[in-house]
Write an enzyme that holds these catalytic residues in place. Sequence first.
Site, PDB file in Angstrom:
ATOM      1  N   PHE A 119       0.852  -1.189   0.000  1.00 55.20           N
ATOM      2  CA  PHE A 119       0.000   0.000   0.000  1.00 55.20           C
ATOM      3  C   PHE A 119       0.887   1.237   0.000  1.00 55.20           C
ATOM      4  O   PHE A 119       2.052   1.168   0.405  1.00 55.20           O
ATOM      5  CB  PHE A 119      -0.910  -0.003   1.238  1.00 55.20           C
ATOM      6  CG  PHE A 119      -2.365  -0.097   0.905  1.00 55.20           C
ATOM      7  CD1 PHE A 119      -2.929  -1.301   0.538  1.00 55.20           C
ATOM      8  CD2 PHE A 119      -3.180   1.035   0.931  1.00 55.20           C
ATOM      9  CE1 PHE A 119      -4.265  -1.389   0.218  1.00 55.20           C
ATOM     10  CE2 PHE A 119      -4.520   0.955   0.617  1.00 55.20           C
ATOM     11  CZ  PHE A 119      -5.077  -0.252   0.259  1.00 55.20           C
ATOM     12  N   GLN A 239      -8.155  14.470   3.589  1.00 55.11           N
ATOM     13  CA  GLN A 239      -7.489  13.684   2.550  1.00 55.11           C
ATOM     14  C   GLN A 239      -8.362  13.535   1.301  1.00 55.11           C
ATOM     15  O   GLN A 239      -9.531  13.172   1.399  1.00 55.11           O
ATOM     16  CB  GLN A 239      -7.178  12.291   3.082  1.00 55.11           C
ATOM     17  CG  GLN A 239      -6.578  11.364   2.044  1.00 55.11           C
ATOM     18  CD  GLN A 239      -5.931  10.156   2.681  1.00 55.11           C
ATOM     19  OE1 GLN A 239      -6.590   9.165   2.975  1.00 55.11           O
ATOM     20  NE2 GLN A 239      -4.645  10.247   2.939  1.00 55.11           N
ATOM     21  N   HIS A 241      -8.558  11.201  -1.738  1.00 56.87           N
ATOM     22  CA  HIS A 241      -8.067   9.915  -2.222  1.00 56.87           C
ATOM     23  C   HIS A 241      -7.889  10.029  -3.730  1.00 56.87           C
ATOM     24  O   HIS A 241      -8.770  10.531  -4.420  1.00 56.87           O
ATOM     25  CB  HIS A 241      -9.085   8.824  -1.880  1.00 56.87           C
ATOM     26  CG  HIS A 241      -8.570   7.431  -2.059  1.00 56.87           C
ATOM     27  ND1 HIS A 241      -8.234   6.913  -3.283  1.00 56.87           N
ATOM     28  CD2 HIS A 241      -8.322   6.453  -1.153  1.00 56.87           C
ATOM     29  CE1 HIS A 241      -7.807   5.669  -3.115  1.00 56.87           C
ATOM     30  NE2 HIS A 241      -7.853   5.361  -1.841  1.00 56.87           N
ATOM     31  N   LEU A 251     -15.067   5.153  -4.056  1.00 56.52           N
ATOM     32  CA  LEU A 251     -13.696   4.705  -3.844  1.00 56.52           C
ATOM     33  C   LEU A 251     -13.319   3.529  -4.739  1.00 56.52           C
ATOM     34  O   LEU A 251     -14.045   2.545  -4.836  1.00 56.52           O
ATOM     35  CB  LEU A 251     -13.553   4.280  -2.376  1.00 56.52           C
ATOM     36  CG  LEU A 251     -12.203   3.716  -1.944  1.00 56.52           C
ATOM     37  CD1 LEU A 251     -11.127   4.774  -2.011  1.00 56.52           C
ATOM     38  CD2 LEU A 251     -12.310   3.165  -0.534  1.00 56.52           C
ATOM     39  N   GLU A 254      -6.913   1.695  -3.124  1.00 54.71           N
ATOM     40  CA  GLU A 254      -5.492   1.840  -3.390  1.00 54.71           C
ATOM     41  C   GLU A 254      -4.855   0.462  -3.616  1.00 54.71           C
ATOM     42  O   GLU A 254      -3.799   0.342  -4.235  1.00 54.71           O
ATOM     43  CB  GLU A 254      -4.856   2.522  -2.165  1.00 54.71           C
ATOM     44  CG  GLU A 254      -3.421   2.903  -2.339  1.00 54.71           C
ATOM     45  CD  GLU A 254      -2.940   3.756  -1.166  1.00 54.71           C
ATOM     46  OE1 GLU A 254      -3.723   4.581  -0.646  1.00 54.71           O
ATOM     47  OE2 GLU A 254      -1.784   3.596  -0.765  1.00 54.71           O
ATOM     48  N   ARG A 285      -1.006   9.248  -0.464  1.00 50.51           N
ATOM     49  CA  ARG A 285      -2.179   9.727  -1.192  1.00 50.51           C
ATOM     50  C   ARG A 285      -2.126  11.215  -1.509  1.00 50.51           C
ATOM     51  O   ARG A 285      -2.566  11.636  -2.576  1.00 50.51           O
ATOM     52  CB  ARG A 285      -3.441   9.415  -0.381  1.00 50.51           C
ATOM     53  CG  ARG A 285      -3.741   7.947  -0.364  1.00 50.51           C
ATOM     54  CD  ARG A 285      -4.899   7.630   0.537  1.00 50.51           C
ATOM     55  NE  ARG A 285      -5.172   6.199   0.482  1.00 50.51           N
ATOM     56  CZ  ARG A 285      -6.032   5.586   1.291  1.00 50.51           C
ATOM     57  NH1 ARG A 285      -6.679   6.267   2.218  1.00 50.51           N
ATOM     58  NH2 ARG A 285      -6.229   4.290   1.179  1.00 50.51           N
ATOM     59  N   HIS A 354     -12.102  12.128   1.078  1.00 45.83           N
ATOM     60  CA  HIS A 354     -12.130  10.766   1.594  1.00 45.83           C
ATOM     61  C   HIS A 354     -12.074  10.671   3.107  1.00 45.83           C
ATOM     62  O   HIS A 354     -12.771   9.859   3.707  1.00 45.83           O
ATOM     63  CB  HIS A 354     -10.941  10.025   0.977  1.00 45.83           C
ATOM     64  CG  HIS A 354     -10.868   8.575   1.304  1.00 45.83           C
ATOM     65  ND1 HIS A 354     -11.882   7.704   0.992  1.00 45.83           N
ATOM     66  CD2 HIS A 354      -9.894   7.817   1.897  1.00 45.83           C
ATOM     67  CE1 HIS A 354     -11.537   6.475   1.378  1.00 45.83           C
ATOM     68  NE2 HIS A 354     -10.355   6.524   1.946  1.00 45.83           N
ATOM     69  N   ARG A 396      -2.854  10.911   6.067  1.00 45.28           N
ATOM     70  CA  ARG A 396      -2.940   9.523   6.543  1.00 45.28           C
ATOM     71  C   ARG A 396      -2.472   8.567   5.457  1.00 45.28           C
ATOM     72  O   ARG A 396      -2.811   8.750   4.284  1.00 45.28           O
ATOM     73  CB  ARG A 396      -4.393   9.198   6.911  1.00 45.28           C
ATOM     74  CG  ARG A 396      -4.622   7.767   7.269  1.00 45.28           C
ATOM     75  CD  ARG A 396      -6.018   7.525   7.766  1.00 45.28           C
ATOM     76  NE  ARG A 396      -7.053   7.567   6.742  1.00 45.28           N
ATOM     77  CZ  ARG A 396      -7.245   6.627   5.810  1.00 45.28           C
ATOM     78  NH1 ARG A 396      -6.436   5.584   5.733  1.00 45.28           N
ATOM     79  NH2 ARG A 396      -8.245   6.746   4.953  1.00 45.28           N
TER      80      ARG A 396
END
Lengths: 582, 233
Positions: A119, A239, A241, A251, A254, A285, A354, A396
């Site tokens: 990730f 954030q 995304h 979404l 990721e 991100r 997000h 994050r």
Amino acid sequence: MADVTLHKFDAVVIGSGLAGLRAALELSRKYETAVITKVFPTRSHSGAAQGGIAAALANLDDDCWEYHMFDSVKGSDYLGDQDAIEILTREAPDCVYDLEHLGVPFSRTEKGQIAQRMFGGHTLNYGEKAALRACYSADYTGHVLLHTLYEQTIKHNTRFYSEFQALALIIENDVCKGCVAWDIRNGGLHVFHSRVLVMGTGGYGRAFKITSNAHANTGDGLGLVMRHGLPLQDMEFVQFHPTGLWKSGILVTEGARGEGGYLKNKDGERFMQRYTPTLMELAPRDMVSRSMQSEINEGRGFPGGEFGDYIHLDITHLGKEKILEALPQIHDLAFNFAGVDCFKEPIPIQPTAHYAMGGVPTNLLTQVTRDAASTVVPGLYAAGETACVSVHGANRLGTNSLVDLLVFGRRAGRQMALDIRGQDMPVVPEDTMDPVRGEIEAIRGRAKGERKEALRTELADVMMDDAGVYRDAVGLERARTKVAELRERYANVSVDDKGTVFNTDLLEARELGYLLDCAQTMVAACINRKESRGAHSREDYPDRDDVNFLTHSLATRGADGAVELAYKPVTITKFQPKPRVY
Amino acid sequence: MSVELRILRFDPEHDQKPHEERYTVEAGPMERVLDLLHKVKYEQDGTLTFRRSCAHGVCGSDAMLINGRNRLACKIRVDQLGGKKITVAPLPGLPVMKDLVVDMDAFFAKFRSVQPYLQNEGMAPERERRQSAGDRARFDDTTKCILCASCTSSCPSFWAQPDYVGPAAIVNAHRFIFDSRDDAAEERLEILADRDGVWRCRTIFNCTDACPRGIHITQAILEVSSAIVGRRA
């Protein structure tokens, strides 16, 4: 108070996502515990999490919690508190084993261990190469976690008040004594007395036009807290995304890039090589979203009209078999919501609002704090996206939210169970309800006013345009003026539905008020932070400024309705701030 | 294009019985029925009431009867429904609270009745319990349930006999009965061997057709039935 129902519980949990349920599970083993939730528990938005939960189990490589800690600190652009991040990453493996023991059906390795995938921003040996750290269940990890925890609360007889919306906290002499809630099904008002109360009410993505968040994510918990004059921390950090489905913002995990997916501009170029050559598509991100937005702004996106231009996420080279095994839901989502067959065609994507890094400030024990000296508000706790402890700082990392929910949800439950012993059941005055009842009846009773939908659309537009991936003083001032105007107009909002049964018209009007609270606070915090750090990227202040802004913001709304900002220091233990290069 | 929505409505504070109301909205082929319902609620009539949350098919809030079939309003697109008229009604077989909102308490009580939680009284190891990829795959399909009630409320056996535990509860029992880590399969099979358990299934396949997650529900029910028979042999 004839039409009011009174309840007394040792512990009250507001919100039934993963943080709330994890706390409730811990508490229900010993104490009478109520969970108040405006949706049935398994409808909570934690269930939409896809890619995984980070923990250095080292099932497939030589990972360790120190690497995870370093990555999270660096990912946070050094704004995360390092004592909190150490707790997060050290407790993560035990927390994941605990989940497995509770029944979570993780995907498995060939040896039968919990499977792990790559990730963004997660590396081995302090940035050397990508780590296999994200524990997952195909691409519906949040779904199986949420269902498992709900199942366990059934086993432990947790008391649920589903389809109840919390309307106010009861805070007297700086002590939290419970909350007031409204039964959506019949309009009945309820007072919950509690010795301890935890908020796990999620974020406020619905303040933005393009968002991955559920309709329910309207910042209710943040609004409840700030209406008591308590501060919200680091609200400037939201954030975006990188891979939201174009138009809908839904979404696309990721994990699609973790499994090897590419990002391409309209020239077919894997443009991330110009921005983060080491980690490419697996950079954090904030960086990927900015890179995409830059490509779009410089004319290398695909033209998308009123919904904005888009980029391609290409997973065709992974092959049908791999996609069906590791990313089955993505195939389904791309087909249903974008009309694209991702076996054969790239998926159109754009940055989508997000996750809120900021929220209700807490100490390491999840106790809510009220000032820069971190003075505790007795009886009140927060965990998960609602809270800001702060483990995510300015940005994050993917898969760090699920582990935050579970590590700090569990810590909340344990700390509350300790603190209950010293707390008497509070006595709450009879007129507690009156102000809230007045607010509700004012909206319902207003014969003629403005429709709330116009306000919500205008709010979502201005937040997306002026408080989105890139920001500057001119845009932020425009947003501040607009939000102030919307707050004034909100006082004249009316609803069509005047009934008492399942009045979602009234519910949504109430939610709009919370969204405006969040937006007002966020914009004020953005204006004051004259630097670029993590997800807060100012075109007029493009550099990080550690001299003036290596500090948490605390935003409070004063009696005059204006937001006041204070700052408190960041805790730095192991890793001194460095330039953030990947 | 212009689409006519015919929505079955009921307000318990004013209506004696449900009635149909018609609304015309502009809609593109890729829009979902949920988008159309929002247009009605936000532009024409704020009293229209329905549940929804995630709006992309994972939370299970907005199952309803659309053109005669149970579906999630957030997943079904206008182009998939063909014509310019779309009918919308609450899930069948469940008590209507208001408009498209049904009372799901009895549905969830049946879910809870099959002990839908992992039971293993053994000492947990320090790390994870091992489970082979094959053992994990054995119950993979039934982990996908989102408790939307599309299956149970499409089942003629359930309509005829409301005490039938129903496909959703059996799916969730299956998820644990075939999990190699669980020790309570016998108890769940005993519960489902009851008169109102799996034997009420007539393999009509409505549930499988209705499932928005593509779970092979009828097959799961048959696997549970076989396990009960096998246990008795």
